[in-house]
Scaffold this active site. Structure first.
Site, short mmCIF file in Angstrom:
data_model
loop_
_atom_site.label_atom_id
_atom_site.label_comp_id
_atom_site.label_asym_id
_atom_site.label_seq_id
_atom_site.Cartn_x
_atom_site.Cartn_y
_atom_site.Cartn_z
N GLU A 113 0.83 -1.21 0.00
CA GLU A 113 0.00 0.00 0.00
C GLU A 113 0.87 1.26 0.00
OE1 GLU A 113 -4.11 -0.90 2.18
OE2 GLU A 113 -2.38 -1.35 3.45
N GLU A 133 -4.21 -10.44 3.82
CA GLU A 133 -5.27 -10.04 4.75
C GLU A 133 -6.32 -11.13 4.94
OE1 GLU A 133 -3.13 -6.40 3.78
OE2 GLU A 133 -3.84 -8.09 2.57
#
Length: 261
Positions: A113, A133
């Protein structure tokens, strides 16, 4: 090199700011304090430099969220923490100078990210990219659902999150997540060279590229074309642009070189 903030190092090399993630024993995993240190370094770079490079000390760029810290957060604190990541990373993506990420080793979760918030990503052949995730029972919270999805596509991002798939640097390049792939150990050198090149551009044009392009991508085609006309007209009005165009017309500026030559 300034190491007064142990989590992030800062060095000004000519017109380029070098921002080093400095938590190698944790593969540069990001905590709330780490986010603030990144923010301070980015703010400083935008005052002092014309371009910036973000890299990781040690073998890895960034292994993402510090799960030990995150697992202890109450719900609303987690929401506020995510929104802070958004604000800090937005300051990289839509700030006043361009940033290049120099990636080796892990660019996982929040590390991917962070890299996605830079304008250009250089990965060496040790780099790998993952979004675990789904396996951790969490969800991306540092802007990945917008930035990474726009780079590689929502379907491919979903694949990575659902299956735990990790990408090699060459695969990330093929998917659009990486701009350049270089031999092992050369990511920082190439990133600095690219940043030095960017630093020679007109400041207003760099600012327009950073801030207009992502906004135009959010617009309808007609609105985007109108915004483009406005920005293009403003760019030509600057003294810098007038000097550069005059130099080109007077054959004092280099022409674009044919890469096939």
């Amino acid at each position: 090199m300034d190491t007064t903030e142990t989590l992030v190092t800062y060095e000004l090399k000519g017109a380029v700011a070098l921002i080093g993630l400095n938590r190698p024993d944790k593969r540069n995993a990001i905590s709330d304090r780490f986010v603030e240190a990144i923010h301070e370094a980015v703010q400083r770079a935008q005052k002092e430099a014309r371009a910036g490079v973000i890299f990781g000390h040690g073998k890895h760029f960034c292994a993402g969220l510090d799960l030990a810290e995150h697992s202890e957060k109450p719900l609303f604190e987690a929401v506020k923490g995510s929104r802070r990541w958004h604000a800090v990373f937005d300051g990289i993506e839509r700030g006043t100078i361009p940033f290049v990420a120099a990636i080796s080793g892990a660019a996982v979760g929040g590390g991917f990210e962070l890299a996605a918030s830079t304008q250009v990503r250089v990965a060496d052949q040790t780099a790998f990219f993952a979004l675990p995730e789904g396996q951790r029972g969490i969800f991306v919270g540092g802007g990945g659902s917008v930035r990474i999805a726009r780079l590689i596509g929502a379907a491919r991002m979903g694949d990575m999150m659902l299956t735990g798939r990790a990408l090699k640097a060459t695969e990330a390049e093929a998917w659009g997540g990486v701009s350049y792939v270089v031999p092992e150990g050369e990511a920082l050198t190439r990133a600095v060279a690219l940043a030095e090149q960017m630093a020679t551009n007109a400041e207003f044009t760099n600012y327009a590229i950073i801030n207009a392009l992502p906004r135009i991508a959010d617009m309808s085609s007609e609105d985007g074309l109108f915004a483009e006309s406005m920005v293009a007209s403003l760019a030509t009005m600057t003294d810098d642009a007038k000097d550069r165009l005059r130099a080109f017309l007077e054959k004092r500026a280099a022409k674009v070189q044919d890469p096939n030559a």
